[in-house]
Design an enzyme around this catalytic site. Sequence first.
Site, short mmCIF file in Angstrom:
data_model
loop_
_atom_site.label_atom_id
_atom_site.label_comp_id
_atom_site.label_asym_id
_atom_site.label_seq_id
_atom_site.Cartn_x
_atom_site.Cartn_y
_atom_site.Cartn_z
N ASN A 100 0.88 -1.17 0.00
CA ASN A 100 0.00 0.00 0.00
C ASN A 100 0.92 1.22 0.00
O ASN A 100 1.47 1.59 1.03
CB ASN A 100 -0.89 -0.03 1.26
CG ASN A 100 -1.83 1.16 1.34
OD1 ASN A 100 -1.82 2.03 0.46
ND2 ASN A 100 -2.61 1.21 2.38
N ARG A 104 -2.46 -2.00 -3.54
CA ARG A 104 -3.61 -1.12 -3.43
C ARG A 104 -3.41 0.01 -4.44
O ARG A 104 -2.38 0.69 -4.43
CB ARG A 104 -3.68 -0.53 -2.02
CG ARG A 104 -4.86 0.35 -1.83
CD ARG A 104 -4.83 0.94 -0.45
NE ARG A 104 -6.06 1.65 -0.18
CZ ARG A 104 -6.31 2.24 0.97
NH1 ARG A 104 -5.43 2.18 1.95
NH2 ARG A 104 -7.44 2.88 1.16
N HIS A 154 -12.18 4.10 -0.58
CA HIS A 154 -12.20 3.18 0.58
C HIS A 154 -12.92 1.87 0.22
O HIS A 154 -13.43 1.16 1.10
CB HIS A 154 -12.90 3.81 1.81
CG HIS A 154 -12.13 4.93 2.43
ND1 HIS A 154 -12.73 6.08 2.89
CD2 HIS A 154 -10.80 5.08 2.64
CE1 HIS A 154 -11.81 6.90 3.38
NE2 HIS A 154 -10.64 6.31 3.23
N ARG A 194 -8.78 17.11 5.56
CA ARG A 194 -9.61 17.48 4.40
C ARG A 194 -10.98 17.94 4.89
O ARG A 194 -11.54 17.36 5.82
CB ARG A 194 -9.80 16.28 3.47
CG ARG A 194 -8.55 15.90 2.71
CD ARG A 194 -8.72 14.57 2.00
NE ARG A 194 -7.95 13.53 2.65
CZ ARG A 194 -8.08 12.22 2.43
NH1 ARG A 194 -8.97 11.78 1.57
NH2 ARG A 194 -7.34 11.35 3.06
N GLU A 212 -7.92 -4.02 4.97
CA GLU A 212 -7.77 -3.83 3.52
C GLU A 212 -6.67 -4.73 2.95
O GLU A 212 -6.79 -5.22 1.83
CB GLU A 212 -7.45 -2.36 3.23
CG GLU A 212 -8.66 -1.46 3.46
CD GLU A 212 -8.29 -0.08 3.99
OE1 GLU A 212 -7.66 -0.01 5.08
OE2 GLU A 212 -8.61 0.92 3.34
#
Length: 402
Positions: free
Chosen positions: A14, A99, A187, A247, A385
């Site tokens: 990742n 990923r 996601h 964010r 993940e």
Amino acid sequence: MTSRQRPGALLVFNAGSSSLKFAVFHAEPDKDLQARVRGQMDQFGVAPRLRVRDCAGTLLADTIFPATEVTHTGEAVRHCADWLAAHLAEEPVIGVGHRVVHGGAEFSVPVRVEPGALERIEALVPLAPLHQPFNVAGIRAMAAGRPDLPQVACFDTAFHRTHPDLADRYALPRRFHELGMRRYGFHGLSYEYIASVLPRVAPELAAGKVIVAHLGNGASLCALEAGRSVDSTMGFSTLDGLCMGTRAGSLDPGLLLHLLNHRGMSAAELERLLYHESGLLGLSGQTGDMRRLLASGEPEARLAVDYFVWRIVKEIGALAAVLGGVDGLVFTAGIGENQPGIRARVVAGCGWLGAELEDQANAAGGPCISKPGARVSVWAIPTNEEEMIARHVRRVLEARTG
Ligand code: ADP
């Protein structure tokens, strides 16, 4: 895995702008995957540091390299792969998963990276310029070092390709949609993992209407119907929807025009503001880390947390309307899994839906944290993940050998 697939290790990467996370899973025919080690290399070009832990959390490596030795993702991939080859030599790697943040409208499932595929993945860089180049660099470095190994790209957008067309549109002239200016959602690997464990962890929800809250540094919600994504709060980019660590989440685009046209902001400054200076950090003026905000007594920190919760409650309302009702609510990722106080506040805001927490179960971490008999059940379920990616790699390899 078919019986012809030999046992071996699956390596998952990742890659981010200044860090590379990885995990290794032991794969054996007809058995669940088992995590063997997890690791991370970060601070590229400054004080590159490799840390690796086994599945019990025991530290296996903590090494700092000279700054010039690891300056970018490609070099980090090579160092991590070398470390793994030297330390897990007894179990050879048989496949690598990556990923990849953006699969565009094209990639709705993971793909084996064969000639041509990497170019198509790279062509999506303009859609995710802050993430995709590092994903591509990781794949390229691995392909250069181990051209014999199959590599599989797993996209964070792919799980959302089951959205109805309407959910992925913006009300712009249609040609923009055709040019790729549409809602993608992110996601996806986390939501796919949660959807995959619901039949075991919360069987009564697996066929139902569920809102999953992935609350980490990045944060979003996903509306699931019978395990498929029908809508999510992130859109064209990872900036949309909830308030996040740094964010802002949804903003009036008129505000951005104003900053560009009347406040002298450049596009680069705007990008920095939107990705790195806003959200919990911007509101608090202190930090984007929820743990530190909760520990702070400052009113600005309280405002940031209040806003974070308020936005989640508001967006849950919107997704509840999209789903036409809700059977369950699932919290996951750093904040969702570890912050019972935030879960309690979000659920309190969703009382009108019929969600009610069992305080002790919430404090204990779940998985079921709602009162027995509540109209909407509430869950805290750890996401994974990396395992989702490893499962995809296994499936792709299996398709090849089966
Ligand atoms: P990322 O999106 O980078 O993967 P995480 O899922 O790790 O991030 O989430 C980071 C957020 O979760 C931070 O705000 C952090 O404070 C919070 N968090 C992570 N772990 C814990 C924990 N064990 N206890 C409380 N909060 C946590």
